[in-house]
Structure formats: C-alpha cells, structure tokens
Scaffold this motif. Structure first.
Motif, PDB file in Angstrom:
ATOM      1  N   ARG A 107      -4.056   9.901   5.533  1.00  0.00           N
ATOM      2  CA  ARG A 107      -3.183   8.873   4.956  1.00  0.00           C
ATOM      3  C   ARG A 107      -2.240   8.310   6.020  1.00  0.00           C
ATOM      4  NH1 ARG A 107      -3.809  12.300   0.529  1.00  0.00           N
ATOM      5  NH2 ARG A 107      -2.148  13.678   1.282  1.00  0.00           N
ATOM      6  N   ALA A 108      -1.791   9.147   6.929  1.00  0.00           N
ATOM      7  CA  ALA A 108      -0.933   8.669   8.014  1.00  0.00           C
ATOM      8  C   ALA A 108      -1.685   7.677   8.904  1.00  0.00           C
ATOM      9  CB  ALA A 108      -0.410   9.841   8.836  1.00  0.00           C
ATOM     10  N   SER A 109      -2.968   7.952   9.103  1.00  0.00           N
ATOM     11  CA  SER A 109      -3.791   7.037   9.898  1.00  0.00           C
ATOM     12  C   SER A 109      -3.947   5.686   9.194  1.00  0.00           C
ATOM     13  CB  SER A 109      -5.167   7.660  10.148  1.00  0.00           C
ATOM     14  OG  SER A 109      -6.003   6.763  10.856  1.00  0.00           O
ATOM     15  N   LEU A 110      -4.142   5.748   7.853  1.00  0.00           N
ATOM     16  CA  LEU A 110      -4.225   4.512   7.087  1.00  0.00           C
ATOM     17  C   LEU A 110      -2.899   3.757   7.139  1.00  0.00           C
ATOM     18  CD1 LEU A 110      -6.208   5.647   3.898  1.00  0.00           C
ATOM     19  CD2 LEU A 110      -7.018   4.159   5.740  1.00  0.00           C
ATOM     20  N   ALA A 111      -1.801   4.516   7.101  1.00  0.00           N
ATOM     21  CA  ALA A 111      -0.473   3.890   7.164  1.00  0.00           C
ATOM     22  C   ALA A 111      -0.294   3.143   8.485  1.00  0.00           C
ATOM     23  CB  ALA A 111       0.615   4.938   7.001  1.00  0.00           C
ATOM     24  N   THR A 112      -0.787   3.731   9.566  1.00  0.00           N
ATOM     25  CA  THR A 112      -0.690   3.076  10.877  1.00  0.00           C
ATOM     26  C   THR A 112      -1.486   1.774  10.889  1.00  0.00           C
ATOM     27  OG1 THR A 112      -0.401   5.221  11.989  1.00  0.00           O
ATOM     28  CG2 THR A 112      -1.125   3.365  13.337  1.00  0.00           C
ATOM     29  N   THR A 113      -2.662   1.818  10.289  1.00  0.00           N
ATOM     30  CA  THR A 113      -3.490   0.610  10.230  1.00  0.00           C
ATOM     31  C   THR A 113      -2.818  -0.470   9.387  1.00  0.00           C
ATOM     32  OG1 THR A 113      -5.497   1.963  10.419  1.00  0.00           O
ATOM     33  CG2 THR A 113      -5.755  -0.286   9.617  1.00  0.00           C
ATOM     34  N   ILE A 114      -2.252  -0.059   8.255  1.00  0.00           N
ATOM     35  CA  ILE A 114      -1.578  -1.036   7.386  1.00  0.00           C
ATOM     36  C   ILE A 114      -0.341  -1.590   8.074  1.00  0.00           C
ATOM     37  CG2 ILE A 114      -0.348  -1.295   5.200  1.00  0.00           C
ATOM     38  CD1 ILE A 114      -2.276   0.738   3.984  1.00  0.00           C
ATOM     39  N   GLN A 115       0.380  -0.746   8.822  1.00  0.00           N
ATOM     40  CA  GLN A 115       1.552  -1.219   9.569  1.00  0.00           C
ATOM     41  C   GLN A 115       1.136  -2.282  10.588  1.00  0.00           C
ATOM     42  OE1 GLN A 115       4.824  -0.520   9.204  1.00  0.00           O
ATOM     43  NE2 GLN A 115       5.319  -1.913  10.892  1.00  0.00           N
ATOM     44  N   SER A 116      -0.009  -2.047  11.239  1.00  0.00           N
ATOM     45  CA  SER A 116      -0.527  -3.039  12.186  1.00  0.00           C
ATOM     46  C   SER A 116      -0.856  -4.354  11.473  1.00  0.00           C
ATOM     47  CB  SER A 116      -1.778  -2.492  12.884  1.00  0.00           C
ATOM     48  OG  SER A 116      -2.350  -3.461  13.734  1.00  0.00           O
ATOM     49  N   ASN A 117      -1.429  -4.228  10.277  1.00  0.00           N
ATOM     50  CA  ASN A 117      -1.722  -5.436   9.498  1.00  0.00           C
ATOM     51  C   ASN A 117      -0.434  -6.166   9.101  1.00  0.00           C
ATOM     52  OD1 ASN A 117      -4.529  -5.212   9.494  1.00  0.00           O
ATOM     53  ND2 ASN A 117      -4.555  -3.930   7.679  1.00  0.00           N
ATOM     54  N   LEU A 118       0.601  -5.380   8.798  1.00  0.00           N
ATOM     55  CA  LEU A 118       1.884  -5.981   8.447  1.00  0.00           C
ATOM     56  C   LEU A 118       2.435  -6.782   9.625  1.00  0.00           C
ATOM     57  CD1 LEU A 118       4.398  -6.370   6.689  1.00  0.00           C
ATOM     58  CD2 LEU A 118       5.203  -4.130   7.483  1.00  0.00           C
ATOM     59  N   GLU A 119       2.353  -6.219  10.813  1.00  0.00           N
ATOM     60  CA  GLU A 119       2.856  -6.923  11.995  1.00  0.00           C
ATOM     61  C   GLU A 119       2.043  -8.186  12.263  1.00  0.00           C
ATOM     62  OE1 GLU A 119       2.695  -3.896  14.952  1.00  0.00           O
ATOM     63  OE2 GLU A 119       4.365  -2.740  14.101  1.00  0.00           O
TER      64      GLU A 119
END
Length: 403
Positions: A107-119
């Motif tokens: 889930r932390a890995s998914l969070a990192t990917t979503i954070q990148s999408n947010l940026e």
C-alpha cells in the motif's frame, strides 16, 4: 461664316485633348483594374465598395480572433485530456488498494505512485499557453494558479475570471476555464459522499448511497448517522438538527432516510458516526481528496485489527467517490471545450461563405470588365488617331497648293 485660323486650331486641339483624356482614363482603369478611380467618378458605388471592404476587414479580424481562440482551447483540451487520464489511473489504483491481500509495504508503494500522479496533476493544472500565460489562472494568468504547500495541500492562487474573446459580430467566447471550476468543483448531479471520521473505533464499513425518493422533504440535505447501544440515529445537519430516521442496527441491512438508502456492515462502536453529505459540501478539492488517499494508504494496518481495516476501506470508498466526481467534472469541462471548438469551426465556415458573397459583390461594384475596357481603349485610340490625321490633313490645305 468665316472661321479664323486661330479658332480652327483651338477647336481641334481642344477636341484632341479631350479624346486624349478619355483614352488616358481608360488606360488608368486598365492599369488599376477598377471601374472608377476616385469616389467622385461614382459616389454611390464608392460608398458601397467602402462599406463592403470594411465588412471584409472586420471579418478577417474575427477570423484571426477565432484562430487564437482555437489555439488556446486546443492547449486547454490537451491539458484536460491528460488530467482525465491521470484521474482514471488514480481511480484504478484506489480500487487496487482495496485488495485485502496487500501488505503495508504494498500500500505504501501504491501511495508513492498516487503521490506522483498528484504532482503530475498539479503540473497540468499549472499548464501555460506557451507565451507565459497560465491556462487555469483566470484573470491572474501571469502567475501559476496552484501551489503545493509545506503540509502537502494545494492552494489555488488564481481567480474565477473567464478570458473572453470577440469571435464574431454578436458572439463572445470564453477561451479559458479557471482552475477552481475545473479541479475544485463537482457537477450539480454528483450525488452524495459518505465518510467516516478518524475518531471512529468500530469496524463499521459503509457501502454506496442510493437514491430512493428524490421528492422526500429532507432530500438534498446533509446527514449524520450515529451509533449507540446497538441503535442508529440519522439526523440532518440543520440548526437545530432534525431526526430523519432511527432504528436497531443490523449489519448489512439498508438504512433509509431523506430519500436515501445506505448499507453498513461490521460492528460500529458506540459514538461512531458517518457523514452522508452532498458532493458540493463534502469537499470538492480533488488535490485534497488525493492527498487524504495517500495518507490513508501510508497508515500501517499491522496491529490495528478490524477497526484499522474498516478505516482504510472507508477512506478508499470516500476517495473513490470524490475522485470519480472530479473526473466527471473535468470530463464535463473537456466536453465544453470541444463544443466551443466545434462552434469556432462552424463560425469559420459561415464566415468564409459570407466573405465569398461580399467579395463577389465588391467585384461587381469595383472590378473592371477587361474585355469591354480593352474594346473601348482601341475605339478611343482609333478615334484619336483619326482626329489627328484629319487635323494634319486639313492643316496642310492652302490655296497655293492649287495654283
């Protein structure tokens, strides 16, 4: 009657001068390609030609404005199309994060990917038109409209102005959409969003909200579902609150209130609450929704038991609805951009047809008929030559020639 020599010369020279003037005028008309050389030649035609020329010049300016509008809208369309792809990807990752087999690290890995999408989404929201003017800043187009704060939130620094452009005689069109309307708004029919506060300690997990009776007097209000001693109470967010429904809680059984229906599973603890709020009041900032999703995914579940799992599932459900609403809103704006571009194409076609008619009318009024003008030229040239030869012949006649 006796004609003096001087009178004879004057009359013939005047006649030849007049014919030379007429010949010269035809030559000028042929060189210019017009029926009249000055407004005094044909005042009515000159006035009509001037009016038509002004109409054509104005039409050309509108065509230029439409070209600029198309360029601005095409760049906005590109940015919005990319934004919809990013939001769709976030929705996919949100659904994937609901897989119970994932570990905290997953889930932390998914969070990192979503954070990148947010940026990336913030970057698209700060797109410019290539000339330093930001697309989604409203009237404050000289500065980037969105800024990420130290706490991870995104602040909108623009305004809600729409840059208008005159694209036809009686038509102004917005060539931009402000960032608040695009990324911080939802459509009127977005429905309800359910959420649970971080203070909940039970394992209650809510499902989707369904509409059962849109004519209910409480429909359209915001609600709160509270749990105590195995019962639920639904109240409106009015002042003072109005009780919309009460009853004994049974896991999985629908709870109906205000023309809505929702099912809750698990075991809510006494004091647990869920908010069922209209989309416009639930928080319409897509950046905030994605940030909350990232935070939820980065929160470890290990040792948290059923309550922690319930909080994650509820957070994912809330985020999914909010991102879906934002995605639908961006799609609506994108559709509006497409409609405006189609209108510009239609106005271009109508303008070209109108210009063709005006140019034809202007040609009828101004343009010279070359065949008729050349024929007149040769006619006047021949007439002038004959007059000159006759004058020369008569001038040479004297009595002494016959002695």
């Amino acid at each position: 009657m006796r004609i003096s020599t001087s009178s004879f010369y004057e009359q013939n020279v005047s006649a030849m001068g007049l014919q030379q003037q007429k010949l010269f005028r035809v030559q000028q008309q042929l060189a210019a390609g017009t029926k009249f050389l000055t407004a005094g030649d044909d005042p009515v035609a000159a006035a009509r030609a001037l009016g038509t020329s002004e109409t054509l010049a104005l039409s050309a300016q509108y065509a230029t404005s439409r070209d600029r509008a198309k360029l601005a809208l095409s760049r906005e369309e590109t940015a919005l199309d990319s934004a919809t792809s990013i939001l769709q990807n976030i929705k996919t990752l949100t659904v994937q994060a609901g897989n119970g087999a994932l570990s905290d690290a997953d889930r932390a890995s998914l969070a990192t990917t979503i954070q990148s999408n947010l940026e990336q989404l913030v970057g698209l929201a700060n797109s410019d038109d290539g000339n330093g003017q930001f697309l989604f800043a409203g009237y404050k187009s000289a500065n980037a409209p969105f800024a990420m704060q130290a706490d991870g939130s995104v602040q909108y620094l623009g305004d809600q102005g729409q840059r208008m452009m005159q694209i036809d005689v009686a038509r102004q069109m917005s060539t931009s959409d402000d960032g608040r309307s695009v990324f911080m708004s939802v459509q009127g029919g977005a429905g309800y969003v359910t959420s649970g506060p971080a203070a909940n300690t039970g394992s209650g997990v809510f499902g989707s909200v369904g509409v059962t009776d849109a004519t209910d007097p409480n429909y359209g209000k915001d609600f709160q579902i509270s749990f105590a001693a195995g019962n639920y109470t639904v109240t409106t967010n009015d002042t003072p609150p109005v009780v919309a429904a009460t009853g004994a809680y049974t896991a999985g059984s629908p709870i109906s209130f205000g023309g809505l229906q929702i099912s809750i599973t698990g075991t809510p603890a006494d004091g647990d609450t869920f908010a069922v709020t209209t989309a416009k009041n639930a928080g319409t900032d897509v950046f905030a929704a994605v940030s909350e999703l990232v935070s939820a995914l980065r929160t470890p579940l290990t040792g948290g038991g059923a309550a922690a799992q319930a909080k994650l599932q509820n957070a994912l459900s809330t985020a999914n609805v909010k991102v879906t609403n934002a995605h639908d809103n961006v799609l609506t704006v994108l559709s509006s951009v497409g409609s405006r571009m189609n209108e510009l194409d239609s106005l271009d076609s109508a303008g070209e047809a109108r210009d063709l008619m005006d140019q034809g009318y202007l040609s009828d009024v101004v343009d010279l008929d070359p065949v008729a003008a050349i024929a007149e030229f040769y006619q006047r040239q021949t007439s002038l030559q004959a007059t000159q030869m006759t004058f020369a012949k008569l001038n040479s006649i004297a009595l002494f020639n016959y002695l």
